[in-house]
Design a protein around this motif. Sequence first.
Motif, short mmCIF file in Angstrom:
data_model
loop_
_atom_site.label_atom_id
_atom_site.label_comp_id
_atom_site.label_asym_id
_atom_site.label_seq_id
_atom_site.Cartn_x
_atom_site.Cartn_y
_atom_site.Cartn_z
N PHE A 59 59.53 -2.30 -0.74
CA PHE A 59 59.43 -1.55 0.50
C PHE A 59 58.14 -0.72 0.52
CE2 PHE A 59 60.27 2.60 2.50
CZ PHE A 59 60.62 2.22 3.79
N ASN A 60 57.91 0.05 -0.55
CA ASN A 60 56.72 0.91 -0.61
C ASN A 60 55.43 0.12 -0.53
OD1 ASN A 60 58.14 3.33 -0.72
ND2 ASN A 60 58.31 3.25 -2.95
N ARG A 75 58.43 9.02 5.94
CA ARG A 75 58.81 7.81 6.66
C ARG A 75 59.06 8.16 8.12
NH1 ARG A 75 56.53 5.38 3.06
NH2 ARG A 75 57.59 4.95 1.15
N VAL A 133 60.02 2.90 10.54
CA VAL A 133 61.02 2.30 9.66
C VAL A 133 62.40 2.46 10.27
CG1 VAL A 133 62.12 2.43 7.39
CG2 VAL A 133 59.64 2.70 7.60
N VAL A 152 64.54 -2.58 7.62
CA VAL A 152 64.83 -2.67 6.19
C VAL A 152 66.33 -2.69 5.96
CG1 VAL A 152 64.57 -0.16 5.89
CG2 VAL A 152 64.32 -1.67 3.93
N ASN A 167 65.27 0.62 1.11
CA ASN A 167 64.39 1.70 1.52
C ASN A 167 64.02 2.51 0.27
OD1 ASN A 167 63.18 3.98 2.71
ND2 ASN A 167 64.48 3.80 4.51
N GLY A 168 62.74 2.62 -0.01
CA GLY A 168 62.27 3.36 -1.17
C GLY A 168 62.03 2.50 -2.41
N ASP A 183 66.44 1.53 9.36
CA ASP A 183 67.46 1.00 8.44
C ASP A 183 68.46 0.20 9.26
OD1 ASP A 183 67.16 4.10 6.84
OD2 ASP A 183 66.60 2.20 5.92
#
Length: 119
Positions: A27-28, A3, A43, A17, A22-23, A45
Amino acid sequence: MARSQVNNNKPSIFVNVAPGLNGTSMFNNVLFGIEEEGIPYTVVDVQDAGSKNLSYEASKQSNLGVGVGIANDGVSVHYEKLSQDDTLFYIDNVASSDKVRDIGSNAARIVKRMPFKVL
């Protein structure tokens, strides 16, 4: 999949995000859609403020003018030339993985100036 860290010098789509997302599969799949089109992304957070607000803020941060917001309500895409209330794409958090991937592709297609995939 690695990322990106925040790098304001690198032309990229910004993906804001919300915490805890995240993850996740949602998201993916967004990132897979962007990657399939060959456009870099960054990305970030952030605190959850709703996907539409997150995408608007991301579009202002992006050198490419395209932002994606991923929050508990869903995923949205915003383009810097639109007003804050004019989100370009939005899908709720129960959308299929194909639709989520397509919204990522559409974010990249703004940059590439290609026709959008139907959501």
